[in-house]
Design an enzyme around this catalytic site. Sequence first.
Site, short mmCIF file in Angstrom:
data_model
loop_
_atom_site.label_atom_id
_atom_site.label_comp_id
_atom_site.label_asym_id
_atom_site.label_seq_id
_atom_site.Cartn_x
_atom_site.Cartn_y
_atom_site.Cartn_z
N SER A 222 6.59 0.92 0.42
CA SER A 222 6.82 0.31 -0.44
C SER A 222 6.52 0.32 -1.33
O SER A 222 5.46 -0.98 -1.50
CB SER A 222 7.89 0.33 -0.67
OG SER A 222 8.96 0.79 0.66
N ASN B 205 7.76 4.30 -1.89
CA ASN B 205 8.37 4.29 -2.58
C ASN B 205 8.30 3.11 -3.82
O ASN B 205 7.64 2.46 -4.22
CB ASN B 205 9.40 2.92 -1.80
CG ASN B 205 11.15 3.33 -1.79
OD1 ASN B 205 11.42 4.48 -2.04
ND2 ASN B 205 11.28 1.95 -3.17
N ASP C 39 13.19 8.99 -3.05
CA ASP C 39 12.87 8.87 -4.55
C ASP C 39 13.04 10.51 -4.90
O ASP C 39 13.31 10.78 -6.06
CB ASP C 39 11.78 8.47 -5.32
CG ASP C 39 11.28 7.03 -4.56
OD1 ASP C 39 13.04 6.32 -4.98
OD2 ASP C 39 10.61 6.67 -4.17
#
Length: 326
Positions: free
Chosen positions: A168, A135, A29
Site C-alpha cells: 500500500s 494500493n 483499486d
Amino acid sequence: MRFPSSFAGTALVLTGFSNGLNILMNNDDGFGSGNLRELYKLLKGAGHNVWIVAPALQQSGQGGRSDFTTEANLTGPSQYNIIPAGEPSVGPDPMDSHIWYYNGTPAACTFMALDYVLPKFADFKVPDLVVTGPNYGTNLGPFVWTLSGTAGAAYAATGRSIPAIALSASNKAVPYYDVNSTSHAAYRVAAVSLKAVQGIIDSVPEGSAILPLGYGVNVNIPPLDADYSSVPIVQTRMTGNAETDEAVPNPDIPGTFTWGNIRPLAAGVNTCINGDCSLPGETYVVGTGRVSLSLYTVDYTAPTRPDTTEIMTRLSGLTGWKEDSS
C-alpha cells in the site's frame, strides 16, 4: 530487515527461483490501476512470470469479503471503460492476455485466479507468490488491515497456503495509461514496491520457503520524493500508533453519520499481545518517511500470555465445559 528463524519453514520450497517466480497480482483499486500495472511491468522486467486477476471495478474497503457476481456479463462498462458492458464478467484485457478482470471483490478475484483463470489459461496452476497492490492509500494498523480489500486479497491467498505480500502506498489513484514517465508517483511507488518484493525473494536461501505456511507480509510506503530509491525499509508491527474509527455526525446530511479516525495510544487496537513488542508500529514508521514491513499470520487464535491462562481458568467453571487434553 530482520525475520524470525521460522522463516526456514516448509510453506513453499523453492528450487532455482533465480530464474524467476510465477507471480499472481491482485488489488482492490481495479485492474486498470496505474500502481498495479507499473509494478506488473517491473516484476516482468525482473524476470518473473506475472499474471493479474483483479476487480473489474474499484472495490476498496471490501476486506476479505468474497462476493462472486451473479451476472454472466457486465451490466455496465469496466473501470476506465476498458471492457464494454455486455462482455463476460471474467476475461482478459484486450491488450494483454496476462491481465484479467473479474466482476467480484478482491478476495473473490484471488479465488477466481487460483481455481479458474490460472489452471485454464496460464502456464502454471499455483503461483509461487501472490502480490496485491500497491494500493492507493496506506493500510496501517490492525483495524484498517481488516477493512482493506488489498489485504483481503492477500490473506485469501495465505489461507490457501500461498505466500502473499500486500503493498500500500500514499499516492492518489491514476489510470495506467496516464503513467508516462519514471518521475510519475505511480512509477516511484512501483519501484519501491519492487525493492521490497525482490528483497524478500532474494533473502530466501536456495531450497527454503519464501514465507512459512500461514505467513504473509504487509508493506506500507510513505509519500515519495525524487530520492525515493534510498528510502529505508523497517520491520514493524501493526499495533502502535494505529488508528481506528469513530462515528461522527455528517454535517452535510443532518441525522446521518460518517466515520472519523481516532488513535487510542494505550488500549484496544494498540495493545501488543503477540509477537515482538519491541518493534516500532508501522503507522509511526510510515509517518516518519520510511517503508514499513510487518509480518502477519492467518492464525490469530489462542494467544499465549498470562492473560490467556486467567481467561481459561475462568472458563473452566462453565457448565459442560472442560479442557480437552487429547
